[in-house]
Design an enzyme around this catalytic site. Structure first.
Site, PDB file in Angstrom:
ATOM      1  N   PRO A   1       0.827  -1.209   0.000  1.00  0.00           N
ATOM      2  CA  PRO A   1       0.000   0.000   0.000  1.00  0.00           C
ATOM      3  C   PRO A   1       0.863   1.262   0.000  1.00  0.00           C
ATOM      4  O   PRO A   1       0.865   2.052   0.951  1.00  0.00           O
ATOM      5  CB  PRO A   1      -0.799  -0.144   1.300  1.00  0.00           C
ATOM      6  CG  PRO A   1       0.131  -0.877   2.224  1.00  0.00           C
ATOM      7  CD  PRO A   1       0.896  -1.837   1.342  1.00  0.00           C
ATOM      8  N   LYS A   2       1.593   1.472  -1.081  1.00  0.00           N
ATOM      9  CA  LYS A   2       2.597   2.538  -1.136  1.00  0.00           C
ATOM     10  C   LYS A   2       2.049   3.797  -1.786  1.00  0.00           C
ATOM     11  O   LYS A   2       1.343   3.733  -2.804  1.00  0.00           O
ATOM     12  CB  LYS A   2       3.836   2.046  -1.898  1.00  0.00           C
ATOM     13  CG  LYS A   2       4.559   0.900  -1.203  1.00  0.00           C
ATOM     14  CD  LYS A   2       5.830   0.514  -1.911  1.00  0.00           C
ATOM     15  CE  LYS A   2       6.606  -0.518  -1.112  1.00  0.00           C
ATOM     16  NZ  LYS A   2       7.908  -0.843  -1.688  1.00  0.00           N
TER      17      LYS A   2
END
Length: 245
Positions: A115-116
């Site tokens: 989840p960057k």
């Protein structure tokens, strides 16, 4: 380009100039500041997806510097990791990560489902303190400090901790916006060469932000901090649960 050529060539976008090379990906002198803290169980229950289970209301806030990584270069990242269990096996779930470099954002999201998001994390030594910071645009959302390397840690224990499963929720939408891929991914760190591991006194401040809501998991009690330097390979992982099956 023929259909067979497309199938053979495609591994990342764009097709003719991928944003990152094929793996595996080796990291040299990867430096971690990990501050563990107790939070509210209700807050964790709102963000940890089943079938993962929460054991204790604990969060690990990480500041990581990667000065030398194959394919991705030199960058920093920061975010929150939550200890969990899956089918009775202890591991950790990556809840949020913020990076200052494009290719590891694209690769992390496309390959594993990290989840960057783009932000400005930093990790550096200031005299007798190891200092981590996370800015989202002009706004400071996290500050972490550890007294620099006060006490050496047992390397076998650290290597054991680094070998535990890491879980990600990989989401790829269909062209109509509905989820086309919705999977729980298990990835591992491999070929770890631990160079140093220390602990020290620590502090952590989290500040509210609409697009980087790390403060939604509030700090109630600091449990400890570690400073680790290691070489390692980021494994490509496997799917362990398909939400659409």
């Amino acid at each position: 380009m023929k259909i067979d050529e497309v199938r053979k060539t495609a591994f990342a976008m764009p097709l003719t100039s991928p944003a990152f090379p094929p793996g595996p990906y080796r990291f040299f002198n990867r430096e971690f500041l990990v501050i563990s803290y107790r939070t509210d169980r209700e807050a964790l229950e709102r963000v940890v997806p089943e079938p993962l289970e929460i054991d204790e209301p604990i969060v690990r806030f990480e500041f990581i510097r990667m000065p030398d990584s194959t394919g991705f270069g030199d960058y920093c990242e920061s975010g929150q990791v939550i200890p969990v269990s899956f089918n009775g096996v202890k591991g950790q779930y990556t809840h949020a990560m913020f990076l200052n470099d494009g290719p590891p954002i694209y690769g992390g999201r496309e390959l594993w489902g990290f989840p960057k998001k783009l932000a400005q994390p930093k990790l550096h030594v200031v005299r007798d303190a190891l200092v981590g910071a996370l800015d989202y645009g002009p706004v400071r959302v996290a500050s972490g400090v550890m007294g620099y390397n006060h006490k050496s840690l047992d390397h076998d224990e650290i290597l054991k901790a680094l070998a535990t499963p890491n879980y990600l929720l990989k989401i790829i939408p269909h062209v109509d916006g509905s989820p086309r891929v919705l999977e729980l991914v298990d990835y591992r760190l491999k070929d770890v060469v631990l160079k140093s591991a220390y602990r020290g006194p620590a502090s952590l401040e989290l500040h509210p932000h609409a697009l980087a809501p790390v403060a939604d998991l509030p700090v109630r009690e600091i449990l400890g901090a570690t400073h680790i330097v290691a070489d390692l390979t980021l494994g490509l992982g496997k799917v362990v649960f398909d939400y659409l099956a």
